[in-house]
Design a protein around this motif. Sequence first.
Motif, mmCIF file in Angstrom:
data_model
loop_
_atom_site.group_PDB
_atom_site.id
_atom_site.type_symbol
_atom_site.label_atom_id
_atom_site.label_comp_id
_atom_site.label_asym_id
_atom_site.label_seq_id
_atom_site.Cartn_x
_atom_site.Cartn_y
_atom_site.Cartn_z
ATOM 1 N N ALA A 108 0.847 -1.211 0.000
ATOM 2 C CA ALA A 108 0.000 0.000 0.000
ATOM 3 C C ALA A 108 0.877 1.253 0.000
ATOM 4 O O ALA A 108 0.591 2.231 -0.693
ATOM 5 C CB ALA A 108 -0.928 -0.001 1.208
ATOM 6 N N HIS A 109 1.954 1.198 0.770
ATOM 7 C CA HIS A 109 2.880 2.336 0.800
ATOM 8 C C HIS A 109 3.490 2.584 -0.577
ATOM 9 O O HIS A 109 3.498 3.713 -1.072
ATOM 10 C CB HIS A 109 3.977 2.089 1.834
ATOM 11 N N PHE A 110 3.984 1.513 -1.203
ATOM 12 C CA PHE A 110 4.628 1.667 -2.515
ATOM 13 C C PHE A 110 3.638 2.196 -3.555
ATOM 14 O O PHE A 110 3.971 3.071 -4.353
ATOM 15 C CB PHE A 110 5.215 0.332 -2.982
ATOM 16 N N VAL A 111 2.432 1.657 -3.541
ATOM 17 C CA VAL A 111 1.448 2.066 -4.544
ATOM 18 C C VAL A 111 1.046 3.535 -4.327
ATOM 19 O O VAL A 111 0.871 4.285 -5.292
ATOM 20 C CB VAL A 111 0.216 1.123 -4.507
ATOM 21 N N THR A 112 0.947 3.934 -3.065
ATOM 22 C CA THR A 112 0.619 5.336 -2.770
ATOM 23 C C THR A 112 1.735 6.257 -3.246
ATOM 24 O O THR A 112 1.494 7.291 -3.868
ATOM 25 C CB THR A 112 0.411 5.532 -1.251
ATOM 26 N N ARG A 113 2.970 5.855 -2.973
ATOM 27 C CA ARG A 113 4.119 6.655 -3.431
ATOM 28 C C ARG A 113 4.157 6.723 -4.961
ATOM 29 O O ARG A 113 4.396 7.778 -5.540
ATOM 30 C CB ARG A 113 5.440 6.061 -2.918
ATOM 31 N N LEU A 114 3.940 5.576 -5.576
ATOM 32 C CA LEU A 114 4.006 5.503 -7.039
ATOM 33 C C LEU A 114 3.058 6.516 -7.680
ATOM 34 O O LEU A 114 3.425 7.227 -8.608
ATOM 35 C CB LEU A 114 3.648 4.090 -7.499
ATOM 36 N N HIS A 115 1.839 6.615 -7.142
ATOM 37 C CA HIS A 115 0.848 7.474 -7.782
ATOM 38 C C HIS A 115 0.989 8.939 -7.381
ATOM 39 O O HIS A 115 0.245 9.786 -7.872
ATOM 40 C CB HIS A 115 -0.563 6.955 -7.487
ATOM 41 N N TYR A 159 -2.221 8.716 5.233
ATOM 42 C CA TYR A 159 -3.696 8.650 5.184
ATOM 43 C C TYR A 159 -4.158 7.850 3.962
ATOM 44 O O TYR A 159 -4.986 6.951 4.069
ATOM 45 C CB TYR A 159 -4.292 10.060 5.101
ATOM 46 N N ILE A 160 -3.619 8.222 2.798
ATOM 47 C CA ILE A 160 -4.061 7.587 1.554
ATOM 48 C C ILE A 160 -3.707 6.107 1.565
ATOM 49 O O ILE A 160 -4.504 5.244 1.182
ATOM 50 C CB ILE A 160 -3.443 8.303 0.335
ATOM 51 N N SER A 161 -2.502 5.810 2.073
ATOM 52 C CA SER A 161 -2.051 4.431 2.147
ATOM 53 C C SER A 161 -2.971 3.613 3.060
ATOM 54 O O SER A 161 -3.331 2.474 2.751
ATOM 55 C CB SER A 161 -0.607 4.427 2.658
ATOM 56 N N ALA A 162 -3.387 4.206 4.187
ATOM 57 C CA ALA A 162 -4.284 3.516 5.127
ATOM 58 C C ALA A 162 -5.640 3.254 4.477
ATOM 59 O O ALA A 162 -6.221 2.170 4.636
ATOM 60 C CB ALA A 162 -4.446 4.354 6.395
ATOM 61 N N ALA A 163 -6.134 4.242 3.715
ATOM 62 C CA ALA A 163 -7.425 4.083 3.048
ATOM 63 C C ALA A 163 -7.335 2.977 1.989
ATOM 64 O O ALA A 163 -8.226 2.128 1.884
ATOM 65 C CB ALA A 163 -7.853 5.408 2.406
ATOM 66 N N LEU A 164 -6.235 2.981 1.253
ATOM 67 C CA LEU A 164 -6.035 1.970 0.215
ATOM 68 C C LEU A 164 -5.994 0.578 0.836
ATOM 69 O O LEU A 164 -6.597 -0.376 0.325
ATOM 70 C CB LEU A 164 -4.728 2.272 -0.535
ATOM 71 N N LEU A 165 -5.298 0.477 1.956
ATOM 72 C CA LEU A 165 -5.175 -0.803 2.666
ATOM 73 C C LEU A 165 -6.553 -1.300 3.100
ATOM 74 O O LEU A 165 -6.874 -2.486 2.961
ATOM 75 C CB LEU A 165 -4.262 -0.601 3.882
ATOM 76 N N ALA A 166 -7.374 -0.393 3.597
ATOM 77 C CA ALA A 166 -8.717 -0.771 4.059
ATOM 78 C C ALA A 166 -9.558 -1.284 2.888
ATOM 79 O O ALA A 166 -10.266 -2.285 3.012
ATOM 80 C CB ALA A 166 -9.384 0.425 4.721
ATOM 81 N N ILE A 167 -9.441 -0.604 1.750
ATOM 82 C CA ILE A 167 -10.205 -1.023 0.574
ATOM 83 C C ILE A 167 -9.710 -2.378 0.083
ATOM 84 O O ILE A 167 -10.487 -3.260 -0.253
ATOM 85 C CB ILE A 167 -10.092 0.032 -0.555
ATOM 86 N N ARG A 168 -8.415 -2.518 0.079
ATOM 87 C CA ARG A 168 -7.798 -3.769 -0.369
ATOM 88 C C ARG A 168 -8.321 -4.944 0.465
ATOM 89 O O ARG A 168 -8.607 -6.005 -0.060
ATOM 90 C CB ARG A 168 -6.284 -3.642 -0.252
ATOM 91 N N LYS A 169 -8.433 -4.734 1.774
ATOM 92 C CA LYS A 169 -8.924 -5.795 2.656
ATOM 93 C C LYS A 169 -10.348 -6.209 2.270
ATOM 94 O O LYS A 169 -10.646 -7.385 2.159
ATOM 95 C CB LYS A 169 -8.925 -5.306 4.110
#
Lengths: 366, 190
Positions: A11-18, B164-174
């Motif tokens: 999730a961290h990498f994908v967030t950074r990538l975008h 924040y964005i990473s946490a939101a993405l993680l939640a959606i991914r789950k």
Amino acid sequence: MSKYKIREEAAHFVTRLHSGEITGREEAELNAWRQRSEAHESEFQAMLATWDLTAQLYQEPERAVTPKKRLVKTSTWFVGAIAASILAVVVVPLALDFFNTPPGNPKLVGTTPESPPSTPEVIRDVVTFDDFRISEHEYSDVDRAEIFTSAVGEVRHIKLADGSTISLNTDTTLTVEVRANQRLVTLTKGEAFFDVAHDENRPFVIDTGDQIIRVLGTQFNVRKRDDEAILQVAVVQGRVSIARNKERTTETQQTEPKDNLLAAGDIGAFGPESELISQNDVAEVNTTQSWRHGVFRFENESLEQVVRELNRYRNRKIHIVGAEANALRISGVFHLKNGENILLALESSLPVRIVRESEYVFIHQQ
Amino acid sequence: MLKATLHRKQASHKLIERLLAEHDIAIRRFVRIKLGTNQDCDDVMQEVYVRLSQIDDLPQRLADRLDTARSYLIQIANNLLIDRARRAQVRCANMHRGEYETATSLHAPERILSGKRKLQQIDKALAKLKPEKRQAFLLHRVEGLSYREIGDQLSVSVSTVEKYISAALLAIRKTVATTSSNSQGFSKHE
């Protein structure tokens, strides 16, 4: 490595990538990470797919779950501008120029904190809060020089009849004179941002005393500082040329003054004796003009540096007590209009105590 | 009138050249990582150029958004990549129609239904998040703001926005992972 941990890292990498800001080094780290196991690679792919899945939120915006908060445009005058150039100039005080350069019959349009503007040029005061204000004016008189000043803590936007705009940062004085064959601005003190409408027949010239800046159509920011004899110029868009003012060139300088060309992303620093140009620092260029919207960004700056910058906008100056506190480091985003909040933020994030007295604010190390 | 249009087009053309010159490395890196290959980079860059030149009010869109140009370009490049993947999927499905069950998932009505279901899942996952995380994510994905603009709006640093964005993405991914058995788009990655 646990599945959750892998997922978190993906999730961290994908967030950074975008973000578009991922560095070559991060790319190498990511590639190594993906090769660690099949699970890493497939989690990365799944996370990319999850990100792209949310692209559907675009297509059906009515499905967005929270009330959308629109970004408020600070000033409609900048619609039509593509990008901005920043020019910062630091020069020794030039009090005499103030009286020498403006031709015609200058008229003072500026305001002091005690006497709010009441001239017809004032369109509206956009923000009034603490020390910090933003106001907007129009200048339409051709062939008449006009002096504009901004008070401490004030940002003033001026719109010219040709479509150009000039923004004055805190504690700034400049003269505008639009003639048939040239548009001349004399920056006496402070910092200004220029969004220049293209006009081949009327070059836009800025006289900062020691330097002359010429542009055809671009945007840039000029800063004249009185604490150092340096002029800084940062360009966001277009090109500007900076040359030493021949009238001021001393006899000891044998060589013909040469022009310096700055392109988008360049920052030039011009001192009385030396010149320094750093190229392609777009992020830094952008940061230098965030004041136009009353926003301040600090990335790991010393408290001393931050306070020096804040004091430009304050009537009640901040003093740091004790040399050790000077070196404390902070990062963050501040809105200038929330002057008190900045102090509260400093107090809560640093080991310091704020003492407010009638004329000064003191920061003590704890 | 015609002259004005021509002038605007020229101005837009210049802007695109400048943007692509300035952000070439970043866009190519993004495309390379996302595709997992260097091969199609030039093609994608060409498509980005075409797409940008189709946007009539490009200068207006980018007006006063200095920090955003790159973020905007990356979003455009990403949309192009999504379109490409979709086209490839359809081509592939047509070639092997009948051979693979996945072809049925590409039939329009079912796809729309499954898309709606996924959106509901995303809504639910976002609703459980802390408001600032949800807001940061939506400001980027729906409003198209750059991380820096979001930081300015929420008065937090860019790295906090990324968290924040990473946490939101993680939640959606789950959420998506637990329900992916009936979502073809993801099953192949599981």
